[in-house]
Design a protein around this motif. Structure first.
Motif, PDB file in Angstrom:
ATOM      1  N   ILE A 130     -31.202  32.148 137.960  1.00  0.00           N
ATOM      2  CA  ILE A 130     -29.975  32.628 138.593  1.00  0.00           C
ATOM      3  C   ILE A 130     -28.879  31.576 138.378  1.00  0.00           C
ATOM      4  O   ILE A 130     -29.108  30.382 138.560  1.00  0.00           O
ATOM      5  CB  ILE A 130     -30.192  32.876 140.097  1.00  0.00           C
ATOM      6  CG1 ILE A 130     -31.410  33.789 140.323  1.00  0.00           C
ATOM      7  CG2 ILE A 130     -28.952  33.468 140.729  1.00  0.00           C
ATOM      8  CD1 ILE A 130     -31.324  35.135 139.656  1.00  0.00           C
ATOM      9  N   LEU A 131     -27.688  32.028 138.010  1.00  0.00           N
ATOM     10  CA  LEU A 131     -26.608  31.091 137.730  1.00  0.00           C
ATOM     11  C   LEU A 131     -26.095  30.447 139.016  1.00  0.00           C
ATOM     12  O   LEU A 131     -26.039  29.222 139.136  1.00  0.00           O
ATOM     13  CB  LEU A 131     -25.468  31.793 136.988  1.00  0.00           C
ATOM     14  CG  LEU A 131     -24.318  30.920 136.497  1.00  0.00           C
ATOM     15  CD1 LEU A 131     -24.826  29.842 135.544  1.00  0.00           C
ATOM     16  CD2 LEU A 131     -23.250  31.781 135.812  1.00  0.00           C
ATOM     17  N   LYS A 176     -21.929  35.938 138.143  1.00  0.00           N
ATOM     18  CA  LYS A 176     -22.214  37.079 137.273  1.00  0.00           C
ATOM     19  C   LYS A 176     -21.783  38.402 137.892  1.00  0.00           C
ATOM     20  O   LYS A 176     -21.786  39.437 137.208  1.00  0.00           O
ATOM     21  CB  LYS A 176     -23.708  37.132 136.942  1.00  0.00           C
ATOM     22  CG  LYS A 176     -24.158  36.019 136.001  1.00  0.00           C
ATOM     23  CD  LYS A 176     -25.616  36.200 135.608  1.00  0.00           C
ATOM     24  CE  LYS A 176     -26.055  35.134 134.627  1.00  0.00           C
ATOM     25  NZ  LYS A 176     -27.480  35.301 134.235  1.00  0.00           N
ATOM     26  N   GLY A 177     -21.425  38.394 139.184  1.00  0.00           N
ATOM     27  CA  GLY A 177     -21.044  39.628 139.851  1.00  0.00           C
ATOM     28  C   GLY A 177     -22.212  40.564 140.086  1.00  0.00           C
ATOM     29  O   GLY A 177     -22.040  41.789 140.125  1.00  0.00           O
ATOM     30  N   ASP A 178     -23.405  39.989 140.275  1.00  0.00           N
ATOM     31  CA  ASP A 178     -24.624  40.791 140.410  1.00  0.00           C
ATOM     32  C   ASP A 178     -25.224  40.674 141.806  1.00  0.00           C
ATOM     33  O   ASP A 178     -25.248  39.586 142.392  1.00  0.00           O
ATOM     34  CB  ASP A 178     -25.692  40.322 139.418  1.00  0.00           C
ATOM     35  CG  ASP A 178     -25.329  40.583 137.972  1.00  0.00           C
ATOM     36  OD1 ASP A 178     -24.447  41.437 137.719  1.00  0.00           O
ATOM     37  OD2 ASP A 178     -25.932  39.934 137.096  1.00  0.00           O
ATOM     38  N   ILE A 235     -21.838  44.782 139.972  1.00  0.00           N
ATOM     39  CA  ILE A 235     -20.775  45.437 140.735  1.00  0.00           C
ATOM     40  C   ILE A 235     -19.446  45.180 140.037  1.00  0.00           C
ATOM     41  O   ILE A 235     -19.067  44.025 139.828  1.00  0.00           O
ATOM     42  CB  ILE A 235     -20.745  44.934 142.186  1.00  0.00           C
ATOM     43  CG1 ILE A 235     -22.107  45.197 142.849  1.00  0.00           C
ATOM     44  CG2 ILE A 235     -19.627  45.622 142.975  1.00  0.00           C
ATOM     45  CD1 ILE A 235     -22.282  44.515 144.189  1.00  0.00           C
ATOM     46  N   GLU A 236     -18.750  46.241 139.673  1.00  0.00           N
ATOM     47  CA  GLU A 236     -17.508  46.096 138.926  1.00  0.00           C
ATOM     48  C   GLU A 236     -16.403  45.517 139.792  1.00  0.00           C
ATOM     49  O   GLU A 236     -16.392  45.660 141.023  1.00  0.00           O
ATOM     50  CB  GLU A 236     -17.074  47.451 138.347  1.00  0.00           C
ATOM     51  CG  GLU A 236     -18.012  47.969 137.265  1.00  0.00           C
ATOM     52  CD  GLU A 236     -17.474  49.219 136.587  1.00  0.00           C
ATOM     53  OE1 GLU A 236     -16.404  49.710 136.997  1.00  0.00           O
ATOM     54  OE2 GLU A 236     -18.123  49.695 135.636  1.00  0.00           O
ATOM     55  N   ASP A 237     -15.461  44.866 139.141  1.00  0.00           N
ATOM     56  CA  ASP A 237     -14.288  44.276 139.789  1.00  0.00           C
ATOM     57  C   ASP A 237     -13.602  45.321 140.666  1.00  0.00           C
ATOM     58  O   ASP A 237     -13.313  46.434 140.220  1.00  0.00           O
ATOM     59  CB  ASP A 237     -13.331  43.768 138.709  1.00  0.00           C
ATOM     60  CG  ASP A 237     -12.194  42.924 139.257  1.00  0.00           C
ATOM     61  OD1 ASP A 237     -11.796  43.128 140.419  1.00  0.00           O
ATOM     62  OD2 ASP A 237     -11.701  42.077 138.506  1.00  0.00           O
ATOM     63  N   ALA A 238     -13.343  44.938 141.928  1.00  0.00           N
ATOM     64  CA  ALA A 238     -12.696  45.868 142.858  1.00  0.00           C
ATOM     65  C   ALA A 238     -11.184  45.693 142.888  1.00  0.00           C
ATOM     66  O   ALA A 238     -10.501  46.242 143.742  1.00  0.00           O
ATOM     67  CB  ALA A 238     -13.255  45.675 144.261  1.00  0.00           C
ATOM     68  N   GLY A 239     -10.651  44.909 141.939  1.00  0.00           N
ATOM     69  CA  GLY A 239      -9.207  44.742 141.840  1.00  0.00           C
ATOM     70  C   GLY A 239      -8.694  43.405 142.321  1.00  0.00           C
ATOM     71  O   GLY A 239      -7.502  43.111 142.212  1.00  0.00           O
ATOM     72  N   ILE A 260     -22.458  46.731 152.503  1.00  0.00           N
ATOM     73  CA  ILE A 260     -21.149  46.110 152.466  1.00  0.00           C
ATOM     74  C   ILE A 260     -21.249  44.881 151.576  1.00  0.00           C
ATOM     75  O   ILE A 260     -22.232  44.136 151.624  1.00  0.00           O
ATOM     76  CB  ILE A 260     -20.628  45.760 153.876  1.00  0.00           C
ATOM     77  CG1 ILE A 260     -19.168  45.294 153.793  1.00  0.00           C
ATOM     78  CG2 ILE A 260     -21.514  44.730 154.580  1.00  0.00           C
ATOM     79  CD1 ILE A 260     -18.435  45.331 155.108  1.00  0.00           C
ATOM     80  N   VAL A 261     -20.258  44.710 150.715  1.00  0.00           N
ATOM     81  CA  VAL A 261     -20.247  43.606 149.767  1.00  0.00           C
ATOM     82  C   VAL A 261     -18.876  42.943 149.787  1.00  0.00           C
ATOM     83  O   VAL A 261     -17.875  43.540 150.206  1.00  0.00           O
ATOM     84  CB  VAL A 261     -20.575  44.074 148.333  1.00  0.00           C
ATOM     85  CG1 VAL A 261     -21.994  44.610 148.232  1.00  0.00           C
ATOM     86  CG2 VAL A 261     -19.567  45.127 147.864  1.00  0.00           C
ATOM     87  N   THR A 262     -18.842  41.698 149.329  1.00  0.00           N
ATOM     88  CA  THR A 262     -17.566  41.046 149.057  1.00  0.00           C
ATOM     89  C   THR A 262     -17.447  40.897 147.548  1.00  0.00           C
ATOM     90  O   THR A 262     -18.355  40.370 146.892  1.00  0.00           O
ATOM     91  CB  THR A 262     -17.474  39.671 149.733  1.00  0.00           C
ATOM     92  OG1 THR A 262     -18.658  38.917 149.449  1.00  0.00           O
ATOM     93  CG2 THR A 262     -17.327  39.821 151.238  1.00  0.00           C
ATOM     94  N   VAL A 263     -16.326  41.375 147.010  1.00  0.00           N
ATOM     95  CA  VAL A 263     -16.062  41.312 145.577  1.00  0.00           C
ATOM     96  C   VAL A 263     -14.690  40.673 145.404  1.00  0.00           C
ATOM     97  O   VAL A 263     -13.673  41.271 145.776  1.00  0.00           O
ATOM     98  CB  VAL A 263     -16.088  42.712 144.925  1.00  0.00           C
ATOM     99  CG1 VAL A 263     -15.989  42.593 143.402  1.00  0.00           C
ATOM    100  CG2 VAL A 263     -17.341  43.472 145.317  1.00  0.00           C
TER     101      VAL A 263
END
Length: 329
Positions: free
Chosen positions: A13-14, A35-37, A53-57, A76-79
């Motif tokens: 894991i990075l 990695k956004g995973d 999980i794709e960029d939420a903006g 619930i996630v934080t992106v």
């Protein structure tokens, strides 16, 4: 402590963070921030799912994933700088990409280099999550640019602590009267008086000062609490997890890990006697990575002689959430 068994359950894991044990599925959730995973590891079968999980903006770093109570397969996630909701079912492919179903809030709009970091739900099921600023070129944190937020069950968001440098570990005392908090660059474990009904906090004070406790090179990172009220704290750069008695402000146990950058901890397993530990490859030089084959691993620590408590899920008002997203998508 004798009789401790440390098992490497996942490598590679990075930047591992945000461990959360799902008791109903007997699995460990955690994230690889850079990695956004999101990851889900089933302890008995060793099935390992990875969800990108794709960029939420507002950025593509993913730092928290917590189940939403009463809503099957919703989390619930934080992106980046956003609090969002995703759908993730165990029946999905083991390697899968999703878009967020809805963004609940985006914070720190005037600070585009900020992102969310650690977070956890309090005893009432409110989500607490904090931010920090990162200098673009060097990647170093910028002091006093972050905040600690509280997302209530009615989806209102309140800024609870300002001028945070690196928002990190959180825990609540067993009597629900004290909130413990780590701002990593304050190099201390702090405590606040905590009102469980209103979520208000006050009277900040230091529980353990790292510089005067022989931890000059360590950075306090993720944190959890055990059934006796003692705190277990991951020490980034420190190659260890420490156990702190907050009543007296003393380190009472130390668990050495086979890698330097230890990031977070949570209790889990069938009887909550396993301490799961995340770590990172980031922050290590090439020669350090070569000598630390376990860097970025997820560990299971047993034989600690104490148990933890179940993690609290996000107890959102489901009707309000239904008004924001389509459960059938």
């Amino acid at each position: 402590m004798s009789g401790i068994e440390i098992t490497q359950i996942l490598p590679g894991i990075l930047l591992g963070e945000g461990p959360h044990w799902m008791d109903d599925q007997q699995c460990l959730l955690f994230v690889d921030i850079l990695k956004g995973d999101a990851h889900r590891y089933f302890l008995k079968t060793k099935r390992h799912q990875i969800l990108h999980i794709e960029d939420a903006g507002s950025g593509d770093n993913v730092s928290i994933i917590i189940p939403i109570e009463g809503a099957t397969d919703l989390f619930i996630v934080t992106v980046g700088r956003s609090l969002a909701v995703i759908h993730w079912s165990p029946s999905d492919p083991d390697n899968h990409t999703v878009k967020v179903k809805t963004v609940l809030h985006t914070v720190d709009a005037h600070l585009p280099n900020n992102r969310f970091n650690d977070g956890k739900c309090d005893p009432q099921g409110r989500l607490w999550a904090g931010t920090y600023a990162c200098e673009k070129l060097s990647g170093e944190p910028v002091k006093h640019m972050g905040s600690l937020y509280c997302l209530d069950v009615d989806l209102t968001l309140t800024d609870r602590v300002n001028k945070v440098s690196v928002s990190n570990g959180l825990a609540w005392s067993l009597d629900k009267k004290t909130f413990y908090y780590n701002d990593s660059l304050a190099y201390s474990i702090d405590a606040f008086d905590y009102d469980d009904e209103s979520s208000k906090i006050c009277s900040r004070r230091t529980v353990l000062d790292y510089k005067t406790s022989g931890l000059q090179k360590d950075v306090p990172d993720g944190m959890c609490i055990d059934e006796t009220g003692n705190l277990w704290v991951a020490n980034f750069y420190g190659k260890k997890v420490i156990c702190v008695d907050p009543k007296v402000g003393k380190i009472i146990h130390t668990v050495e890990l086979p890698t330097q950058n230890v990031t977070s901890v949570c209790w889990g397993g069938e009887d909550y006697s396993t301490l799961f530990v995340t770590s990172a490859q980031t922050g290590l030089k090439t020669e350090e990575l070569a000598s630390q084959s376990a860097a970025g691993s997820i560990f299971a620590v047993n034989g600690l002689g104490v148990k933890g408590l179940p993690a609290t899920n996000f107890r959102v008002n489901l009707q309000m959430l239904k008004n924001r997203i389509n459960f059938e998508d």
